[in-house]
Design a protein around this motif. Structure first.
Motif, PDB file in Angstrom:
ATOM      1  N   UNK A 188       0.837  -1.203   0.000  1.00 27.65           N
ATOM      2  CA  UNK A 188       0.000   0.000   0.000  1.00 27.65           C
ATOM      3  C   UNK A 188       0.872   1.253   0.000  1.00 27.65           C
ATOM      4  N   UNK A 189       1.926   1.237   0.812  1.00 26.84           N
ATOM      5  CA  UNK A 189       2.819   2.391   0.875  1.00 26.84           C
ATOM      6  C   UNK A 189       3.471   2.641  -0.486  1.00 26.84           C
ATOM      7  N   UNK A 190       3.940   1.578  -1.138  1.00 28.34           N
ATOM      8  CA  UNK A 190       4.567   1.713  -2.449  1.00 28.34           C
ATOM      9  C   UNK A 190       3.565   2.210  -3.480  1.00 28.34           C
ATOM     10  N   UNK A 191       2.327   1.678  -3.436  1.00 26.57           N
ATOM     11  CA  UNK A 191       1.276   2.118  -4.348  1.00 26.57           C
ATOM     12  C   UNK A 191       1.027   3.622  -4.191  1.00 26.57           C
ATOM     13  N   UNK A 192       0.989   4.094  -2.948  1.00 27.82           N
ATOM     14  CA  UNK A 192       0.727   5.502  -2.685  1.00 27.82           C
ATOM     15  C   UNK A 192       1.836   6.397  -3.253  1.00 27.82           C
ATOM     16  N   UNK A 193       3.082   6.048  -2.971  1.00 28.22           N
ATOM     17  CA  UNK A 193       4.207   6.886  -3.388  1.00 28.22           C
ATOM     18  C   UNK A 193       4.508   6.780  -4.885  1.00 28.22           C
ATOM     19  N   UNK A 194       4.402   5.573  -5.444  1.00 30.50           N
ATOM     20  CA  UNK A 194       4.842   5.373  -6.821  1.00 30.50           C
ATOM     21  C   UNK A 194       3.732   5.543  -7.855  1.00 30.50           C
TER      22      UNK A 194
END
Length: 551
Positions: A17-23
């Motif tokens: 989820x964190x990667x989806x948000x940032x990338x």
């Protein structure tokens, strides 16, 4: 076990989820630079926390971390640097537990099965650990061996592996729904390959058979040896083999003290691994420093390689092996078009790919960096590397690449081999190993040249025979107006512009509804609420229409 399963999934879901948000999300709001600036710090934090998780849980989590630590080609150094310690930090199981597990498996007391067992482990791994031992007189007389190494599986590892595989399969299913992932690799298939390898690795009877198969392949090759298996003291969870401990392959000082040139070891090791992959089709997939010794001997060379730990072995089918040989020959001759054809043949590049730009980029890459060793590459201006990486990355991302089955272990073996050779000899030039080897492959396949020429001649003759009829059909289609010209790149660009325009309209509509709702709030709360709620629809379209449209 339920807590273990949930802990793995919580970790994976949190950072996905964190990667989806940032990338993905932030770049849609024009915040790509913000995401890029924080990326190294985020990668280090994720890797550090996975490092702690792996050490705490053990099992396959350590195997996953060890594999990622070797993927310098696809993972940023922020991740590989944090995880490389997992190669040596696996905690040992207390000897009393190991002894009890071995006695249950062998069906007798350990002091009856062996004359001596060292309680201090020789090595500790994620699935088991090794102890030096001495065979009793009867077994020594029967086998001709005295000093042996016992590898004993960690207690309860079967259940741990089962839980870890269930959790990792679920994570693989999550990843397979992400376009960037599923367009490049079939995650469920890759996961099953990893699962099959992991289950084979905890079956020591399978490993013992693999050791003997490997030894048969190199029976007439004085460069390579493998330990003899003591079948009388081997079971599914206990493996006893000849003690072949010698100089670890990465012990540069130890090699020099024995009068062995590390640079020669690097070149010979690359050749041996090439033989396994391109000739035998049966290879050691875990050639890290702990699994390979350099053993002094009485041959003209004065030493040979001794491989141990055959739990992770790979096979290369004949068709894939032929494609890899072609790829190697093209790399040696700096043939950009041949490299692209080889990549397509081994199944990494889908048949529908338009490869003109990739061929141009490959040719340019070879012209600038082809033949340069690691020491020479270190002197290249980093800005030039960055420019090449950006251009090459843009080309690669535009093409339909995927990771075919059987490639996970091949990539692992080759990345470990490359890293090993570079650590032995900082000036090691991979081209110095590839070029003579490719010449050897060309010579070995020379007998097929006449047959290939004959096949091509027949193909050309067949095409010429059909040409008049094809020309006649083409003329008819022109006359009837049935010829359609397709421009896939232009069509894609136009479609992309149309999607962008629609999303821009949605963004403006979202802003108008939201601002209108806020302004009407004091005068008409009901209408204001309706307008603000309605603004969610164009917002969702603006954010996600591009993702849906590209699928």
């Amino acid at each position: 076990m339920r807590a273990r399963y949930n802990r793995i999934l919580r970790f994976a879901s949190r950072y996905l989820v964190q990667t989806w948000w940032y990338e993905l999300v932030l770049p849609r709001f024009g915040l790509a630079r913000l995401a890029a600036r924080s990326r190294p710090r985020r990668m280090r934090r994720i890797a550090r926390r996975f490092h702690g998780l792996a050490l705490d849980l053990g099992g396959l989590m350590i195997k996953v971390g060890q594999f990622m630590s070797t993927r310098l080609d696809v993972l940023p150094p922020e991740i590989t640097k944090e995880l490389e310690g997992l190669q040596d930090e696996v905690p040992a199981v207390p000897f009393a537990q190991i002894q009890a597990a071995a006695e249950v498996e062998l069906g007798m007391a350990l002091d009856r099965a062996f004359a001596f067992v060292d309680p201090v482990p020789l090595a500790a791994a994620s699935l088991g650990q090794a102890h030096r031992a001495t065979l009793n007189d009867q077994d020594a007389a029967d086998t001709g061996l005295r000093d042996v190494v016992i590898k004993i599986q960690r207690p309860g590892i079967d259940q741990i592996v089962d839980v870890d595989l269930r959790a990792l399969r679920r994570v693989a299913r999550w990843l397979s729904r992400i376009r960037l992932v599923y367009s490049r690799v079939d995650m469920p298939v890759l996961m099953e390959e990893f699962a099959r390898t992991s289950l084979e690795e905890i079956d020591y009877l399978h490993e013992a058979a693999s050791a003997e198969t490997f030894a048969e392949f190199f029976a007439d090759d004085e460069r390579v040896a493998a330990p003899e298996v003591v079948w009388e003291r081997t079971a599914r969870r206990v493996l006893t083999t000849e003690d072949v401990t010698a100089i670890k392959i990465n012990d540069v000082e130890g090699l020099r003290a024995a009068g062995i040139d590390p640079a020669e070891v690097a070149a010979e090791f690359a050749a041996v691994m090439f033989d396994q992959l391109f000739i035998n089709g049966y290879f050691h997939a875990d050639p890290h420093p702990g699994n390979i010794f350099v053993t002094p001997d009485s041959t003209e060379r004065g030493w040979h390689f001794t491989f141990i730990d055959f739990g992770m072995m790979g096979q290369v089918p004949a068709t894939l092996r032929a494609g890899l040989r072609g790829l190697l020959i093209s790399a040696a001759s700096r043939d950009g078009r041949g490299m692209v054809n080889g990549i397509r043949e081994v199944g990494v590049l889908l048949p529908t790919a338009d490869t003109v730009e990739l061929e141009r980029a490959m040719t340019k890459l070879f012209a600038r960096f082809g033949g340069m060793g690691f020491a020479e590459l270190a002197d290249v201006d980093p800005r030039e590397f960055q420019a090449f990486a950006t251009e090459f990355g843009d080309v690669v991302r535009s093409l339909p690449f995927q990771l075919p089955e059987n490639f996970l272990l091949i990539i692992r073996a080759m990345s470990l081999t490359s890293g090993m050779c570079s650590s032995l000899d900082p000036k090691f030039n991979i081209w110095d190993a590839v070029e003579p080897y490719s010449a050897k492959l060309i010579s070995a396949e020379a007998g097929n040249v006449v047959q290939d020429v004959a096949k091509k001649a027949m193909s050309i003759a067949s095409t010429l025979a059909r040409l008049p009829q094809r020309l006649d059909d083409l003329t008819t289609q022109f006359e009837e107006g049935r010829i359609a010209v397709q421009t896939p790149r232009l069509d894609k660009r136009v479609a992309s512009l149309e999607r962008t325009g629609r999303r821009l309209i949605s963004a403006v509509l979202f802003a108008a509804l939201l601002i209108g709702g806020i302004l009407l709030r004091p005068e008409d709360a009901v209408l204001s609420t309706v307008l603000i709620a309605a603004s969610a629809l164009p917002l969702l379209h603006a954010l996600f229409a591009g993702v849906v449209g590209r699928r």
